[in-house]
Design an enzyme around this catalytic site. Sequence first.
Site, PDB file in Angstrom:
ATOM      1  CE  LYS A 106      -4.208  -1.957   1.824  1.00  0.00           C
ATOM      2  NZ  LYS A 106      -3.784  -3.318   2.250  1.00  0.00           N
TER       3      LYS A 106
HETATM    4  C1  LIG Z   1      -4.576  -4.322   1.945  1.00  0.00           C
HETATM    5  C2  LIG Z   1      -3.859  -5.582   1.902  1.00  0.00           C
HETATM    6  C3  LIG Z   1      -4.318  -6.632   1.106  1.00  0.00           C
HETATM    7  C4  LIG Z   1      -5.621  -6.556   0.326  1.00  0.00           C
HETATM    8  O1  LIG Z   1      -5.553  -5.647  -0.725  1.00  0.00           O
HETATM    9  P1  LIG Z   1      -6.894  -5.098  -1.409  1.00  0.00           P
HETATM   10  O2  LIG Z   1      -6.422  -4.186  -2.477  1.00  0.00           O
HETATM   11  O3  LIG Z   1      -7.685  -4.406  -0.342  1.00  0.00           O
HETATM   12  O4  LIG Z   1      -7.626  -6.284  -1.930  1.00  0.00           O
HETATM   13  C5  LIG Z   1      -3.557  -7.775   1.054  1.00  0.00           C
HETATM   14  N1  LIG Z   1      -2.418  -7.900   1.764  1.00  0.00           N
HETATM   15  C6  LIG Z   1      -1.950  -6.921   2.543  1.00  0.00           C
HETATM   16  C7  LIG Z   1      -0.707  -7.121   3.317  1.00  0.00           C
HETATM   17  C8  LIG Z   1      -2.657  -5.722   2.635  1.00  0.00           C
HETATM   18  O5  LIG Z   1      -2.194  -4.764   3.412  1.00  0.00           O
END
Ligand SMILES: *Cc1c(COP(=O)(O)O)cnc(C)c1O
Length: 435
Positions: A106
């Site tokens: 993210k």
């Molecule tokens: C947010 C997150 C996900 C899921 O991603 P999305 O785009 O919400 O489907 C998977 N793994 C980790 C470590 C995350 O932080």
Amino acid sequence: MKYISTRQQQATNIKTAILKGLADDGGLFMPEYIPQLDSQFFETLPNLTLQEIGFRVAKEFLGESISDDNLKEIIDEVLNFEIPAVKISENIYSLELFHGPTMAFKDVGARFMARMMSYFSEGKPMKVIAATSGDTGSAVASGFFGVPGIEVYILYPKGKVSPLQEKQLTTWGGNIKALEIDGTFDDCQALAKQILSDEELNQKFTLTSANSINIARLIPQSFYYFWAFAQLQKLGKPIVFSVPSGNFGNLTAGLFAKKMGLPIHQFVASTNENDVVPKFLETGNYESKPSKQTISNAMDVGNPSNFERMKSLFNNDVSEFKKEIKSYSFSDEATKKAMQEVKKDFNYTLDPHGAVAYLGLQALRQAQSDKINEDFVGVLFETAHPAKFVEVVEDVLKEQIEIPEKLEAFNKREKKSVEFPVDFEAVKNYLIQEK
Ligand SMILES: *Cc1c(COP(=O)(O)O)cnc(C)c1O
């Protein structure tokens, strides 16, 4: 390029779409069409750098709203770490998306969004509201920390994020405030939506969201897919992506990449026991559920926000949806076993989210075992560094793992949060008081 809400055919420009986050009608912004990249781009793809790819792809979505120089500068800042496709076994690669400042994928989306918002807000003060089940908040906090004129409020479920995640949410100070909500992630998400659509708050402040609902989070996530191709196309096999999914932002960005012309063979949407989407693909019915707590807690989502976007990309056609995306759900037990297996067989440490993605590739191979010529390269998205989930990983692997210095630094800082029950009025009063 215009941006339209998934709920109404109301059009706006990218600047408004990014600054607002959520459309007035409660829908999510989508580009009115998905831009196409030309064949020359795809021919040169293996020779392009990550930054060059980021610039070309982002430019398609942003058009003339930002100058090339400004966009290049932002892209270079956002993508200043590696995203290697690491070989795990003969046909499985791990796209390590965790080399950014908070060691989760993210970081890319959050850093891009923070810079685009700051660019478009032209110095006007703003409040950013983010609900998080774990990693979103820390990436958002890191992305916005110290950005002048922007105050960030992070809502997270008390006791439902890992100790290290909590440190990464609550130890920033400055323009980053952590709101500890005595409820689930879905409660946090619902509160955030309520705040963002509250008339009085919108009169007082310029409010915006920072979840995966913001289109500025989504656009840069499509870079990963192009970048994986740039690294792996030379293998000469169809490429399958297994994406560990919660709110389905990452996966939706992959659908963008494919529509832009990237020849992705297949998507696997891998989930933990929060299986609303796998169930939907099985039955054709979408039924949101309260989220369940699992060891891959960044995916504990009972009503994935980007489902609306995926539906609009497929024009509500379930059969299209099924063709493009295979989806499987896995228990914590299966996830733990996968972590142990991959460690034992390939000496690679997966975090619980990456392990769910690994299982998705296995499930697809099994489902296709009767078909010859279906040999493919599976790319799993390793969305977080295993050390972010140190308690689980050490417990499952029965060994200590090394904590990178970047993460260790958070552990040494002091937690500061404000606690709330699931009570919109209480949160609202706090925001008003904050001025
Ligand atoms: C947010 C997150 C996900 C899921 O991603 P999305 O785009 O919400 O489907 C998977 N793994 C980790 C470590 C995350 O932080």
